[in-house]
Design a protein around this motif. Structure first.
Motif, PDB file in Angstrom:
ATOM      1  N   LYS A   9       0.852  -1.189   0.000  1.00  0.00           N
ATOM      2  CA  LYS A   9       0.000   0.000   0.000  1.00  0.00           C
ATOM      3  C   LYS A   9       0.888   1.239   0.000  1.00  0.00           C
ATOM      4  CE  LYS A   9      -3.802  -2.269   2.477  1.00  0.00           C
ATOM      5  NZ  LYS A   9      -3.186  -3.598   2.531  1.00  0.00           N
ATOM      6  N   ILE A  10       0.491   2.244  -0.774  1.00  0.00           N
ATOM      7  CA  ILE A  10       1.304   3.446  -0.957  1.00  0.00           C
ATOM      8  C   ILE A  10       0.587   4.646  -0.337  1.00  0.00           C
ATOM      9  CG2 ILE A  10       2.564   4.858  -2.603  1.00  0.00           C
ATOM     10  CD1 ILE A  10       3.305   1.894  -2.727  1.00  0.00           C
ATOM     11  N   PHE A  11       1.319   5.374   0.512  1.00  0.00           N
ATOM     12  CA  PHE A  11       0.788   6.593   1.117  1.00  0.00           C
ATOM     13  C   PHE A  11       1.775   7.734   0.853  1.00  0.00           C
ATOM     14  CE2 PHE A  11      -1.015   3.130   3.550  1.00  0.00           C
ATOM     15  CZ  PHE A  11      -2.341   3.515   3.704  1.00  0.00           C
ATOM     16  N   CYS A  12       1.250   8.858   0.389  1.00  0.00           N
ATOM     17  CA  CYS A  12       2.061  10.045   0.165  1.00  0.00           C
ATOM     18  C   CYS A  12       1.617  11.137   1.136  1.00  0.00           C
ATOM     19  CB  CYS A  12       1.911  10.551  -1.269  1.00  0.00           C
ATOM     20  SG  CYS A  12       2.580   9.438  -2.518  1.00  0.00           S
ATOM     21  N   LEU A  13       2.569  11.688   1.885  1.00  0.00           N
ATOM     22  CA  LEU A  13       2.282  12.754   2.833  1.00  0.00           C
ATOM     23  C   LEU A  13       2.872  14.055   2.298  1.00  0.00           C
ATOM     24  CD1 LEU A  13       3.029  10.988   6.256  1.00  0.00           C
ATOM     25  CD2 LEU A  13       1.007  10.833   4.798  1.00  0.00           C
ATOM     26  N   VAL A  14       2.001  14.983   1.958  1.00  0.00           N
ATOM     27  CA  VAL A  14       2.440  16.312   1.536  1.00  0.00           C
ATOM     28  C   VAL A  14       2.596  17.112   2.821  1.00  0.00           C
ATOM     29  CG1 VAL A  14       1.938  18.308   0.096  1.00  0.00           C
ATOM     30  CG2 VAL A  14       1.168  16.035  -0.619  1.00  0.00           C
ATOM     31  N   HIS A  15       3.845  17.265   3.240  1.00  0.00           N
ATOM     32  CA  HIS A  15       4.150  17.696   4.610  1.00  0.00           C
ATOM     33  C   HIS A  15       4.531  19.176   4.680  1.00  0.00           C
ATOM     34  CE1 HIS A  15       4.875  16.928   8.739  1.00  0.00           C
ATOM     35  NE2 HIS A  15       6.183  17.095   8.691  1.00  0.00           N
ATOM     36  N   LYS A  16       4.509  19.700   5.903  1.00  0.00           N
ATOM     37  CA  LYS A  16       4.803  21.103   6.215  1.00  0.00           C
ATOM     38  C   LYS A  16       3.761  22.051   5.614  1.00  0.00           C
ATOM     39  CE  LYS A  16       9.804  20.248   6.506  1.00  0.00           C
ATOM     40  NZ  LYS A  16      11.147  20.727   6.127  1.00  0.00           N
ATOM     41  N   MET A  17       2.512  21.619   5.572  1.00  0.00           N
ATOM     42  CA  MET A  17       1.457  22.440   5.002  1.00  0.00           C
ATOM     43  C   MET A  17       1.223  23.724   5.791  1.00  0.00           C
ATOM     44  SD  MET A  17       0.263  21.182   2.158  1.00  0.00           S
ATOM     45  CE  MET A  17      -1.307  22.028   1.996  1.00  0.00           C
ATOM     46  N   ASP A  18       1.702  23.776   7.029  1.00  0.00           N
ATOM     47  CA  ASP A  18       1.554  25.001   7.820  1.00  0.00           C
ATOM     48  C   ASP A  18       2.342  26.159   7.233  1.00  0.00           C
ATOM     49  OD1 ASP A  18       4.351  25.012   9.630  1.00  0.00           O
ATOM     50  OD2 ASP A  18       3.630  23.034   9.047  1.00  0.00           O
ATOM     51  N   LEU A  19       3.317  25.861   6.354  1.00  0.00           N
ATOM     52  CA  LEU A  19       4.121  26.906   5.730  1.00  0.00           C
ATOM     53  C   LEU A  19       3.425  27.547   4.538  1.00  0.00           C
ATOM     54  CD1 LEU A  19       7.634  25.169   5.807  1.00  0.00           C
ATOM     55  CD2 LEU A  19       6.657  26.773   7.466  1.00  0.00           C
ATOM     56  N   VAL A  20       2.327  26.960   4.094  1.00  0.00           N
ATOM     57  CA  VAL A  20       1.561  27.482   2.956  1.00  0.00           C
ATOM     58  C   VAL A  20       0.476  28.420   3.475  1.00  0.00           C
ATOM     59  CG1 VAL A  20       0.112  26.867   0.974  1.00  0.00           C
ATOM     60  CG2 VAL A  20       2.001  25.363   1.671  1.00  0.00           C
ATOM     61  N   GLN A  21       0.249  29.514   2.769  1.00  0.00           N
ATOM     62  CA  GLN A  21      -0.822  30.416   3.161  1.00  0.00           C
ATOM     63  C   GLN A  21      -2.140  29.663   3.216  1.00  0.00           C
ATOM     64  OE1 GLN A  21      -1.065  33.934   0.742  1.00  0.00           O
ATOM     65  NE2 GLN A  21       1.060  34.539   1.142  1.00  0.00           N
ATOM     66  N   GLU A  22      -2.909  29.956   4.248  1.00  0.00           N
ATOM     67  CA  GLU A  22      -4.111  29.168   4.512  1.00  0.00           C
ATOM     68  C   GLU A  22      -5.072  29.144   3.333  1.00  0.00           C
ATOM     69  OE1 GLU A  22      -7.384  28.616   8.109  1.00  0.00           O
ATOM     70  OE2 GLU A  22      -5.814  30.149   8.242  1.00  0.00           O
ATOM     71  N   ASP A  23      -5.229  30.252   2.635  1.00  0.00           N
ATOM     72  CA  ASP A  23      -6.184  30.300   1.520  1.00  0.00           C
ATOM     73  C   ASP A  23      -5.672  29.581   0.276  1.00  0.00           C
ATOM     74  OD1 ASP A  23      -4.194  32.098   0.940  1.00  0.00           O
ATOM     75  OD2 ASP A  23      -5.528  33.702   0.262  1.00  0.00           O
ATOM     76  N   GLN A  24      -4.398  29.123   0.309  1.00  0.00           N
ATOM     77  CA  GLN A  24      -3.828  28.416  -0.837  1.00  0.00           C
ATOM     78  C   GLN A  24      -3.680  26.916  -0.602  1.00  0.00           C
ATOM     79  OE1 GLN A  24      -2.804  29.828  -3.922  1.00  0.00           O
ATOM     80  NE2 GLN A  24      -4.019  31.539  -3.120  1.00  0.00           N
ATOM     81  N   ARG A  25      -3.941  26.466   0.625  1.00  0.00           N
ATOM     82  CA  ARG A  25      -3.634  25.075   0.978  1.00  0.00           C
ATOM     83  C   ARG A  25      -4.456  24.063   0.192  1.00  0.00           C
ATOM     84  NH1 ARG A  25      -3.180  25.995   7.582  1.00  0.00           N
ATOM     85  NH2 ARG A  25      -1.359  27.379   7.443  1.00  0.00           N
ATOM     86  N   ASP A  26      -5.748  24.289   0.075  1.00  0.00           N
ATOM     87  CA  ASP A  26      -6.601  23.338  -0.643  1.00  0.00           C
ATOM     88  C   ASP A  26      -6.162  23.200  -2.093  1.00  0.00           C
ATOM     89  OD1 ASP A  26      -8.077  22.879   1.614  1.00  0.00           O
ATOM     90  OD2 ASP A  26      -9.720  24.218   1.074  1.00  0.00           O
ATOM     91  N   LEU A  27      -5.912  24.321  -2.747  1.00  0.00           N
ATOM     92  CA  LEU A  27      -5.530  24.299  -4.158  1.00  0.00           C
ATOM     93  C   LEU A  27      -4.198  23.596  -4.360  1.00  0.00           C
ATOM     94  CD1 LEU A  27      -5.931  25.185  -7.091  1.00  0.00           C
ATOM     95  CD2 LEU A  27      -4.829  27.372  -6.491  1.00  0.00           C
ATOM     96  N   ILE A  28      -3.199  23.938  -3.546  1.00  0.00           N
ATOM     97  CA  ILE A  28      -1.872  23.341  -3.710  1.00  0.00           C
ATOM     98  C   ILE A  28      -1.912  21.845  -3.424  1.00  0.00           C
ATOM     99  CG2 ILE A  28       0.446  23.257  -2.697  1.00  0.00           C
ATOM    100  CD1 ILE A  28       0.339  26.280  -2.480  1.00  0.00           C
ATOM    101  N   PHE A  29      -2.621  21.453  -2.372  1.00  0.00           N
ATOM    102  CA  PHE A  29      -2.700  20.022  -2.066  1.00  0.00           C
ATOM    103  C   PHE A  29      -3.400  19.257  -3.182  1.00  0.00           C
ATOM    104  CE2 PHE A  29      -5.097  16.418  -0.290  1.00  0.00           C
ATOM    105  CZ  PHE A  29      -4.024  15.624   0.085  1.00  0.00           C
ATOM    106  N   LYS A  30      -4.480  19.814  -3.710  1.00  0.00           N
ATOM    107  CA  LYS A  30      -5.211  19.130  -4.787  1.00  0.00           C
ATOM    108  C   LYS A  30      -4.321  18.934  -6.007  1.00  0.00           C
ATOM    109  CE  LYS A  30      -9.493  19.314  -7.461  1.00  0.00           C
ATOM    110  NZ  LYS A  30     -10.735  20.082  -7.752  1.00  0.00           N
TER     111      LYS A  30
END
Length: 374
Positions: free
Chosen positions: A182-203
């Motif tokens: 099973k493969i899991f990818c963790l996009v980490h340190k999301m606290d460093l991204v501006q809050e209003d950009q987090r959903d878009l960047i993660f997607k």
């Protein structure tokens, strides 16, 4: 909050015997023995150097809090040993065909979950030299018999193309050696991204990773050491490794219905990761499990500084009562009740009476049983 002698004995029995042998040393050699009954699951933790692997592992498995990870280094081994989690840091040197010496670094940890289930965690160093060796001279050793690959990406990495290249190399080695992993990818340190950009960047990252992972499938999580997202991701990963999880959930549901609880949660004892739950009433906060994990782990840490051991807790107000108590040798249970007519003593007796049954369920090789409604 001191634990009784029986509880301390229970804690001691929760620990695996010893850690894995170094790569190339056969299991069973002196000093590197595990019980034959252990069901080991090999978990690879990989990612470029600086992606945050050590910080997240120290929080989940070594009871660090986020602000303490700034001083991480060799001290993580001391903390793991103090918690009786078997761990070894191994640096290996190999000589290639033209006489050049190459070094790579893997830290092995054994964490016992639910009876005989043991997570054999391989934390692979992320320096370029190490990564290249994983895909060449040590390809079979690293990627053989893998149950789970966890790949950590620094969301603000300036070498995204190189990160993706290493990830694809991992997938090729997994496909060759452990195609069912099973493969899991963790996009980490999301606290460093501006809050209003987090959903878009993660997607965007999630879409790229799923495309690159084909024909394998990957599950992606956004994570940060500063909020509950890290616990959510690791709880989901551990959930995939529990062999009898459906039976556990069925019995947890029966238990909740018998005692008329609004919600029942099972936490793994050492990490306080949520491994199973059942709710009878809809709850508003979708992140409540991970928040509770974080709060209790920090409270346990405060207790340890006072030379005390956390055993149980009751929180009550006009709307509900919540009970957190040691349940089995490997778990804590949380029971949430909203019926004011049910006294605390009755709930605590019900928890105590269910312990023996759930202890049997944790023996993955034991008989199949069910907690029956009466």
């Amino acid at each position: 909050m001191e634990e009784s002698d029986s509880e301390k004995k229970m804690e001691k029995e929760n620990v695996g015997s010893r850690m894995d042998p170094p790569i190339g040393e056969p299991e069973g050699s002196l000093g590197w023995v595990l019980p034959n009954t252990a069901m080991k699951k090999k978990v690879l933790l990989m990612g470029k150097s600086g992606s945050g692997k050590t910080s997240m592992r120290s929080i989940i498995f070594a009871n660090y809090i986020a602000r303490d990870t700034r001083r991480l280094g060799a001290t993580i081994l001391d903390r793991l040993h103090s918690l009786q989690i078997n761990s070894s840091l191994s640096t290996y040197s190999l000589v290639d065909s033209v006489g050049n010496t190459k070094t790579f670094d893997v830290e092995h940890s054994h964490v016992r979950f639910l009876g005989n289930l043991v997570l054999n965690l391989w934390d692979c160093g992320g320096q370029d030299t190490f990564m290249e060796n994983y895909f060449t001279s040590q390809r079979d050793n690293i990627f053989r018999n893998v149950e789970v690959l966890i790949y950590v990406f620094d969301v603000e990495s300036r070498e995204l193309e190189k990160d993706m290249h290493y990830y694809q190399s991992c997938l090729e080695a997994i496909l060759q050696n452990s195609p069912d992993a099973k493969i899991f990818c963790l996009v980490h340190k999301m606290d460093l991204v501006q809050e209003d950009q987090r959903d878009l960047i993660f997607k965007e990252r999630e879409e790229d990773l799923r495309r690159l992972s084909r024909p394998l499938e990957c599950s992606c999580f956004r994570t940060s050491i500063w909020d509950e997202t890290l616990y959510k991701a690791w709880s989901s990963i551990v959930y995939q490794l529990i062999p009898n999880v459906q039976q556990l959930e069925m019995n947890l549901r029966n238990f909740a219905e018998i005692i008329e609880a609004d919600e029942v949660l099972l936490f793994e004892r050492a990490t306080f990761l949520v491994i199973s739950h059942y709710q009878c009433k809809e709850q508003r906060d979708a992140h409540r499990f991970e928040k509770i994990s974080n709060i209790i782990k920090q409270f346990k840490l405060s207790c340890s500084k006072l030379a005390a051991s956390f055993q149980s807790m009751e929180v009550r107000n006009s709307n509900f009562a919540a009970f957190i108590d040691i349940f089995t040798s490997n778990t804590y249970v949380m029971v949430v009740m909203s019926d004011p007519s049910i006294p605390s003593a009755a709930t605590l007796i019900n928890i105590r009476n269910a312990r023996k049954h759930f202890e049997k369920l944790e023996r993955v090789d034991g008989p199949k049983q069910c907690l029956l409604m009466r």
